[in-house]
Write a protein that holds these residues in place. Structure first.
Motif, PDB file in Angstrom:
ATOM      1  N   LYS A   1     -24.650  78.783  13.973  1.00 11.53           N
ATOM      2  CA  LYS A   1     -24.491  77.765  15.015  1.00 11.53           C
ATOM      3  C   LYS A   1     -23.968  78.366  16.319  1.00 11.53           C
ATOM      4  O   LYS A   1     -24.482  78.081  17.404  1.00 11.53           O
ATOM      5  N   THR A   2     -22.932  79.190  16.202  1.00 12.28           N
ATOM      6  CA  THR A   2     -22.301  79.769  17.397  1.00 12.28           C
ATOM      7  C   THR A   2     -23.271  80.684  18.136  1.00 12.28           C
ATOM      8  O   THR A   2     -23.385  80.631  19.367  1.00 12.28           O
ATOM      9  N   VAL A   3     -23.973  81.526  17.394  1.00  4.72           N
ATOM     10  CA  VAL A   3     -24.940  82.448  18.005  1.00  4.72           C
ATOM     11  C   VAL A   3     -26.057  81.668  18.684  1.00  4.72           C
ATOM     12  O   VAL A   3     -26.487  82.005  19.802  1.00  4.72           O
ATOM     13  N   PHE A   4     -26.515  80.595  18.040  1.00  6.89           N
ATOM     14  CA  PHE A   4     -27.581  79.762  18.600  1.00  6.89           C
ATOM     15  C   PHE A   4     -27.135  79.148  19.921  1.00  6.89           C
ATOM     16  O   PHE A   4     -27.849  79.199  20.933  1.00  6.89           O
ATOM     17  N   MET A   5     -25.931  78.559  19.947  1.00  5.74           N
ATOM     18  CA  MET A   5     -25.416  77.960  21.175  1.00  5.74           C
ATOM     19  C   MET A   5     -25.216  79.019  22.259  1.00  5.74           C
ATOM     20  O   MET A   5     -25.550  78.789  23.433  1.00  5.74           O
ATOM     21  N   THR A   6     -24.693  80.177  21.878  1.00  2.55           N
ATOM     22  CA  THR A   6     -24.455  81.252  22.847  1.00  2.55           C
ATOM     23  C   THR A   6     -25.744  81.715  23.493  1.00  2.55           C
ATOM     24  O   THR A   6     -25.788  81.977  24.708  1.00  2.55           O
ATOM     25  N   ASN A   7     -26.802  81.805  22.713  1.00  5.10           N
ATOM     26  CA  ASN A   7     -28.091  82.244  23.263  1.00  5.10           C
ATOM     27  C   ASN A   7     -28.655  81.232  24.260  1.00  5.10           C
ATOM     28  O   ASN A   7     -29.247  81.608  25.280  1.00  5.10           O
ATOM     29  N   ILE A   8     -28.476  79.947  23.988  1.00 12.09           N
ATOM     30  CA  ILE A   8     -28.914  78.916  24.933  1.00 12.09           C
ATOM     31  C   ILE A   8     -28.104  79.021  26.218  1.00 12.09           C
ATOM     32  O   ILE A   8     -28.649  78.956  27.323  1.00 12.09           O
ATOM     33  N   ALA A   9     -26.781  79.190  26.071  1.00  9.89           N
ATOM     34  CA  ALA A   9     -25.908  79.325  27.246  1.00  9.89           C
ATOM     35  C   ALA A   9     -26.329  80.520  28.091  1.00  9.89           C
ATOM     36  O   ALA A   9     -26.359  80.444  29.331  1.00  9.89           O
ATOM     37  N   LYS A  10     -26.673  81.623  27.456  1.00 13.64           N
ATOM     38  CA  LYS A  10     -27.094  82.816  28.191  1.00 13.64           C
ATOM     39  C   LYS A  10     -28.375  82.571  28.972  1.00 13.64           C
ATOM     40  O   LYS A  10     -28.520  83.020  30.120  1.00 13.64           O
ATOM     41  N   GLN A  11     -29.313  81.856  28.364  1.00  9.21           N
ATOM     42  CA  GLN A  11     -30.575  81.572  29.046  1.00  9.21           C
ATOM     43  C   GLN A  11     -30.350  80.689  30.268  1.00  9.21           C
ATOM     44  O   GLN A  11     -30.944  80.912  31.327  1.00  9.21           O
ATOM     45  N   LEU A  12     -29.478  79.688  30.136  1.00  6.33           N
ATOM     46  CA  LEU A  12     -29.229  78.800  31.270  1.00  6.33           C
ATOM     47  C   LEU A  12     -28.408  79.501  32.357  1.00  6.33           C
ATOM     48  O   LEU A  12     -28.583  79.224  33.543  1.00  6.33           O
ATOM     49  N   LYS A  13     -27.533  80.415  31.964  1.00  5.54           N
ATOM     50  CA  LYS A  13     -26.741  81.179  32.929  1.00  5.54           C
ATOM     51  C   LYS A  13     -27.627  81.970  33.879  1.00  5.54           C
ATOM     52  O   LYS A  13     -27.258  82.217  35.034  1.00  5.54           O
TER      53      LYS A  13
END
Length: 349
Positions: free
Chosen positions: A52-64
């Protein structure tokens, strides 16, 4: 093989080797970035260790990476509103945007005193709204990420404020991860109906074929061996990392890694999952480990449960993604080697 171990054992850390969940991530990003946005909240759930954490982090990175987006990650151990106000105040990108609009942060009408305090003063919500209004004027959007959310007083306070921000059409978006029972408790809060309607992303097991390809590449295995190795993980994200890690330490021999693989899963994941189960949940899991078929009729006979007692506990375990029911009327363990772990608990139940 590589000179350094490419696999990661630490929970929540973004690993060097990962299996993409591109479809689910694309759905969230498209919903957030649309004009207008179709959603402003997503809840990410799944069993402990499912990624879950890795999935959310990857989305955050893409939006950043998108120029119109800012991303803030909140600490679940602190007061969310205080933490958010502090992060907004300290974010250089936001300071730069406000200066470009000739706005002084200290002149936004709120004296926060947030650097050392963990208690809300009531002013944070006003301050956050002011910032969001200025971001809206400049066509910017803010993503807030909360990992391992729980239904605390601080969460209810934050969610109530967030609900107001959304109602006022401010450009704020929310990603939350959490275990099924914690997300359910948050969603069931009677004054937070918008969270009840928020989409829930239940992370499923990783694709076995993709795991096999990863193992084949990193360990120079043939198609048959890499597939056999991948099947040992059952698509469980944490197991993918652990098996890869110990296989690397055994110079690519995954069979030699199995004892350490099983022990690590038990010590760092399964004991925690087990502790979070109720007594009746545990009894059903023990019965499933003892069962020859996993058929509901057999499980109820082992437990001496009637037709009314069985369904609620079956459903709890299904929703927590500890078991699945691919064939109607049958249960099976979703997690690799979990049946062997449960058998060690039989004498207690």
């Amino acid at each position: 093989m590589q000179n350094t171990n490419p696999y990661e054992l630490t929970f929540g850390k973004n690993p060097n080797q990962s299996i993409s969940r591109a479809s689910e991530a694309s759905d969230i990003i498209e919903s957030f970035t649309g004009t207008p946005s179709t959603q402003q909240v997503f809840m990410i759930t799944g069993v402990r260790g499912c990624g879950k954490t890795v999935f959310m982090t990857n989305i955050a990175k893409q939006l950043k990476l998108q120029k119109d987006w800012l991303v803030i990650e909140l600490n679940s151990s602190q007061n969310y509103l205080v933490n958010l106000a502090a992060e907004l105040s300290a974010t250089q990108k936001i300071s730069k945007l406000l200066k470009q609009s000739n706005v002084n942060i200290s002149a936004l009408g709120v004296s926060l005193g947030i650097n050392s305090s963990t208690n809300s003063t009531g002013n944070e919500q006003i301050y956050i709204r002011n910032i969001l209004e200025h971001l809206k004027k400049q066509n910017k959007r803010l993503l807030i990420c909360i990992d391992e959310a729980t239904a605390s007083k601080e969460m209810r306070e934050f969610a109530s404020a967030y609900q107001i921000f959304v109602r006022e059409e401010l450009p704020v978006y929310l990603l939350m991860t959490g275990l099924y029972e914690n997300i359910k408790e948050i969603r069931d809060e009677k004054n937070l109906t918008f969270l009840y309607r928020a989409p829930e992303i239940k992370l499923k097991p990783l694709n076995i074929g993709t795991i096999a390809t990863n193992y084949a590449t990193n360990f120079d295995l043939d198609e048959s061996a890499s597939l056999d190795m991948a099947k040992l993980t059952k698509g469980y994200s944490f197991a993918f990392q652990v098996l890869g890690y110990y296989t690397y330490r055994h110079n690519g021999d995954y069979m030699a890694a199995l004892a350490e693989y099983r022990q690590y899963l038990e010590d760092y994941s399964y004991e925690k999952i087990w502790a979070e189960c109720s007594t009746e949940d545990k009894k059903l899991l023990v019965a499933l480990a003892q069962s020859q078929t996993g058929k509901a009729k057999e499980l109820k006979e082992i437990l001496n449960w009637d037709d009314k007692k069985y369904p609620p506990y079956r459903d709890r375990l299904l929703k927590r993604q500890i078991v699945n029911s691919e064939s109607y009327g049958y249960l099976q363990f979703m997690l690799p080697e979990f049946d062997k772990f449960v058998k060690t608990k039989e004498c207690f139940y």
